[in-house]
Design a protein around this motif. Structure first.
Motif, short mmCIF file in Angstrom:
data_model
loop_
_atom_site.label_atom_id
_atom_site.label_comp_id
_atom_site.label_asym_id
_atom_site.label_seq_id
_atom_site.Cartn_x
_atom_site.Cartn_y
_atom_site.Cartn_z
N ILE A 64 0.86 -1.20 0.00
CA ILE A 64 0.00 0.00 0.00
C ILE A 64 0.90 1.25 0.00
CG2 ILE A 64 -1.97 1.15 1.11
CD1 ILE A 64 -2.45 -1.45 2.69
N ASP A 65 0.61 2.16 -0.92
CA ASP A 65 1.41 3.38 -1.05
C ASP A 65 1.27 4.27 0.20
OD1 ASP A 65 2.59 5.07 -3.63
OD2 ASP A 65 1.78 6.35 -2.05
N VAL A 181 10.21 9.24 -4.64
CA VAL A 181 10.16 9.67 -3.25
C VAL A 181 9.46 8.66 -2.33
CG1 VAL A 181 8.94 11.36 -1.78
CG2 VAL A 181 10.49 12.15 -3.58
N PHE A 182 8.44 7.97 -2.86
CA PHE A 182 7.63 7.06 -2.04
C PHE A 182 8.12 5.61 -2.11
CE2 PHE A 182 5.26 10.64 -3.60
CZ PHE A 182 4.84 11.21 -2.41
N ASN A 183 9.21 5.42 -2.83
CA ASN A 183 9.79 4.10 -2.99
C ASN A 183 10.90 3.89 -1.96
OD1 ASN A 183 11.10 1.80 -3.78
ND2 ASN A 183 11.65 2.53 -5.83
N MET A 184 10.62 3.05 -0.97
CA MET A 184 11.58 2.86 0.12
C MET A 184 12.76 1.99 -0.30
SD MET A 184 10.26 4.70 2.51
CE MET A 184 9.38 5.71 1.34
N TYR A 185 12.69 1.41 -1.50
CA TYR A 185 13.78 0.51 -1.95
C TYR A 185 14.66 1.14 -3.02
CZ TYR A 185 10.32 -2.34 0.31
OH TYR A 185 9.41 -2.82 1.21
N TYR A 186 14.40 2.40 -3.34
CA TYR A 186 15.18 3.08 -4.38
C TYR A 186 16.68 3.09 -4.04
CZ TYR A 186 17.23 7.05 -6.91
OH TYR A 186 18.04 7.85 -7.66
#
Ligand code: HEC
Ligand code: HEC
Ligand code: HEC
Ligand code: HEC
Ligand code: HEC
Length: 241
Positions: A64-65, A181-186
């Protein structure tokens, strides 16, 4: 007068003055060691909550975003916490008998808000704005690192002035394309080929003869592209208004 303060008095006075100063410095250093220690700042320690909400379950496992629940984060100073209606979009159908979710059902049925205890907070005299950061490529991960692994939410770090300033002086080290920005795995691309592919994907202009090779070079490009004036970011009045 000179006679009154004889040599040994002077020495005594110095001992007092120096001793006093040392005590004050000691207190200040000791004090800040205490206020900066995990025991005081509660870094890594989840506060009590009405429901044991897990970011690991909801973000990492269910995907979930962040914006589904913290929808105001791109539009306002506050990220906000979701109302029980948001939880009930799913929990009116799944886990409907879970005792852990009783407070959510009560809140929803009685129209009384769930009261979550704050995890992160700044002193009153500091101004902060979420939207200003996330809309310019500063990720939740830079400030709330590791949330995707948290079963119970806790502070990732203590928000000291020095910590804010470290990034305000060198945003190149942290900035990423705002779509990430919302991607914690970037992770920043490791080769120029991957870098180019990413820049193309997000329509970020670059010089084909000078494709960024690492985070710092990418950061410089993005700081310019997003029109960030980093000279002004250390002004006291930015954060103390
Ligand atoms: C399904 C809803 C949901 C999703 C998705 C979600 N959160 Fe949360 N978040 C909550 C709830 C509820 C709380 C309050 C309870 C708590 O602190 O665990 C919260 C609390 C937080 C807090 C601490 C707030 C404080 O008091 O300081 C942070 C930081 C946070 N979320 C960041 C994120 C990030 C980053 C993402 C995406 C990676 C995300 N959340 C995704 C529901 C959600
Ligand atoms: C998009 C759907 C969705 C939303 C929105 C959602 N959840 Fe969930 N939640 C789930 C699913 C699916 C599970 C089961 C996960 C698992 O066990 O792997 C779950 C599990 C839970 C559990 C564990 C229940 C138990 O008995 O083990 C709690 C507590 C919980 N959610 C709280 C919340 C809260 C609080 C909110 C609102 C802030 C929320 N959820 C929003 C889908 C959702
Ligand atoms: C530049 C650092 C920074 C970034 C980036 C950031 N936060 Fe925060 N966040 C903070 C600070 C500082 C606070 C405490 C604010 C306060 O006490 O006024 C906070 C508080 C919160 C809270 C508590 C509720 C609130 O609005 O105060 C939530 C939820 C939250 N952040 C979620 C997020 C999410 C989701 C993202 C990414 C979309 C994000 N944050 C990005 C620094 C950041
Ligand atoms: C990881 C990097 C990073 C961290 C950490 C960070 N900032 Fe920022 N901040 C930025 C960038 C980049 C901008 C410039 C945004 C722009 O140009 O619009 C900014 C802008 C701001 C602004 C100006 C907002 C506006 O409305 O013009 C304020 C206020 C601010 N930050 C406060 C803080 C505070 C307080 C902290 C620490 C709790 C903090 N920041 C931590 C990167 C960061
Ligand atoms: C990027 C944001 C930011 C900027 C710029 C900034 N401050 Fe701060 N300041 C903070 C934060 C965050 C705190 C709270 C730190 C804490 O809670 O320990 C703080 C705390 C303080 C305090 C309280 C004492 C302390 O250290 O906790 C003073 C005094 C202060 N700032 C003065 C200044 C002055 C003077 C400037 C300009 C040279 C300045 N600040 C620029 C973010 C900022």
């Amino acid at each position: 007068m000179a006679q009154v303060f004889r040599r040994h008095h002077n020495t005594l006075a110095r001992v007092f003055v120096v001793g006093g100063l040392l005590a004050i410095v000691g207190l200040a250093v000791g004090g800040s060691a205490i206020t900066r220690s995990p025991w005081w700042t509660k870094v890594g320690e989840p506060p009590d909550q009405p429901v044991p909400f897990s970011h690991k379950h909801h973000y990492e496992e269910l995907g979930i975003d962040c914006r589904y629940c913290h929808w105001s984060v791109t539009q306002s100073a506050h990220a906000g916490v979701p109302s029980s209606e948001v939880c009930m979009t799913c929990h009116s159908q799944i886990w409907t008998n879970s005792p852990l979710l009783q407070p959510v059902r009560d809140s929803y049925n009685n129209e009384t808000p769930l009261v979550w205890n704050k995890v992160n907070n700044l002193p009153e005299f500091v101004y902060f704005d979420h939207s200003a950061h996330v809309n310019k490529g500063i990720s939740c991960a830079s400030c709330h690192g590791g949330i995707e692994k948290m079963h119970l939410t806790h502070k990732s770090q203590y928000f000291s002035m020095q910590w804010c300033l470290d990034c305000h002086r060198n945003p190149e080290k942290h900035i990423r394309p705002k779509e990430e920005v919302f991607n914690m795995y970037y992770k920043p691309p490791r080769t120029q080929k991957e870098m180019q592919a990413m820049l193309d994907k997000y329509g970020i202009p670059y010089d084909p003869n000078n494709i960024p090779r690492d985070q710092l070079e990418l950061g410089k490009l993005l700081v310019k592209h997003y029109n960030i004036h980093k000279e002004q970011l250390s002004d006291c009045s930015i954060c103390h208004r």
